[in-house]
Write a protein that holds these residues in place. Sequence first.
Motif, short mmCIF file in Angstrom:
data_model
loop_
_atom_site.label_atom_id
_atom_site.label_comp_id
_atom_site.label_asym_id
_atom_site.label_seq_id
_atom_site.Cartn_x
_atom_site.Cartn_y
_atom_site.Cartn_z
N LYS A 209 31.18 -14.08 48.18
CA LYS A 209 31.64 -13.30 49.46
C LYS A 209 31.23 -14.32 50.60
CE LYS A 209 30.95 -9.05 47.27
NZ LYS A 209 29.94 -7.98 47.08
N LEU A 210 30.58 -15.69 50.47
CA LEU A 210 30.26 -16.34 51.60
C LEU A 210 31.20 -17.61 51.39
CD1 LEU A 210 26.62 -16.33 50.81
CD2 LEU A 210 27.90 -14.91 52.47
N ASP A 211 31.56 -18.14 52.82
CA ASP A 211 32.47 -19.35 52.88
C ASP A 211 31.34 -20.58 52.61
OD1 ASP A 211 31.04 -19.96 55.20
OD2 ASP A 211 32.84 -19.50 56.39
N ALA A 212 31.94 -21.70 52.72
CA ALA A 212 31.14 -22.93 52.51
C ALA A 212 29.88 -23.21 53.31
CB ALA A 212 32.21 -24.24 52.52
N ASP A 213 30.14 -22.77 54.50
CA ASP A 213 28.97 -22.64 55.50
C ASP A 213 27.98 -21.57 55.54
OD1 ASP A 213 30.04 -24.95 56.96
OD2 ASP A 213 31.65 -23.72 58.03
N GLY A 214 28.29 -20.65 54.50
CA GLY A 214 27.18 -19.56 54.21
C GLY A 214 27.32 -18.41 54.98
N GLU A 215 28.73 -18.25 55.39
CA GLU A 215 29.06 -17.13 56.40
C GLU A 215 29.97 -16.15 55.54
OE1 GLU A 215 27.80 -16.61 59.53
OE2 GLU A 215 26.70 -18.51 59.40
N LEU A 216 29.60 -14.94 55.85
CA LEU A 216 30.18 -13.68 55.25
C LEU A 216 31.88 -13.59 55.61
CD1 LEU A 216 29.95 -11.29 53.11
CD2 LEU A 216 29.34 -10.02 55.43
N THR A 217 32.52 -13.73 54.45
CA THR A 217 33.96 -13.76 54.78
C THR A 217 34.78 -13.02 53.85
OG1 THR A 217 34.24 -15.65 53.44
CG2 THR A 217 33.85 -16.28 55.85
N ASP A 218 34.17 -12.46 52.93
CA ASP A 218 34.91 -11.39 51.98
C ASP A 218 35.52 -10.32 52.86
OD1 ASP A 218 35.52 -10.66 49.20
OD2 ASP A 218 34.26 -9.04 49.96
N PRO A 219 36.80 -10.19 52.73
CA PRO A 219 37.49 -8.94 53.43
C PRO A 219 36.99 -7.61 53.37
CG PRO A 219 39.01 -10.59 52.67
CD PRO A 219 37.80 -10.91 52.04
N GLU A 220 36.78 -7.46 52.01
CA GLU A 220 36.22 -6.01 51.52
C GLU A 220 35.03 -5.72 52.28
OE1 GLU A 220 36.83 -5.15 47.25
OE2 GLU A 220 39.02 -5.95 47.31
N THR A 221 34.25 -6.79 51.93
CA THR A 221 32.81 -6.58 52.43
C THR A 221 32.42 -6.33 53.96
OG1 THR A 221 31.99 -7.77 50.73
CG2 THR A 221 30.40 -7.38 52.24
#
Length: 184
Positions: A152-164
Amino acid sequence: MSAQDHQVELVAIVGSLRRASVNAAVARAAAGVATAARVTMHDISDLPFYDGDTEAAGLPEPVERLNRVVGAAEGLLLFSPEYNSSLPAVTKNVIDWLSRPPKVWDGLPVGLVAATPGQRAGLGVREHFTTMLDRRPMRVFETLGIGSYGDKLDADGELTDPETLIELADYVDRFAQFCRDGAE
């Protein structure tokens, strides 16, 4: 502006001191997706561990600052990892200090979001949080668990999962309404 239109002032505290904390990323995401609240992060990296001798000698500045920030908020959101199926020391330390005089969180709405790598989504920490705080004089809101966060995280460790992100926005907005309901 009606009471429904005003953004509820929430303070977010992350119960992890890691620079790359996933729970800090979730708190940042919550601040970005909330529509009914303004979520302000409060850094606790200099908060000393609770010690009765320290308290008796006078509250250290980081504790006084914590009390000022939480006392001025309309609600408190804790973002916490789960360690050994429970609260980590950092999260518990915040609770310990806030439960001591001047007890600025008495009557305050409090919620918890737990992001964990496992599929149980922090069930242990969420159960302990609810059990412990149900005995305190604040208004405890439901908890939110975000499990299996690795995908659910991008390569930078940020939350990017749309459903979440949708689930998180809904949680924060419902918490803001919970805060409003108690203020009326």
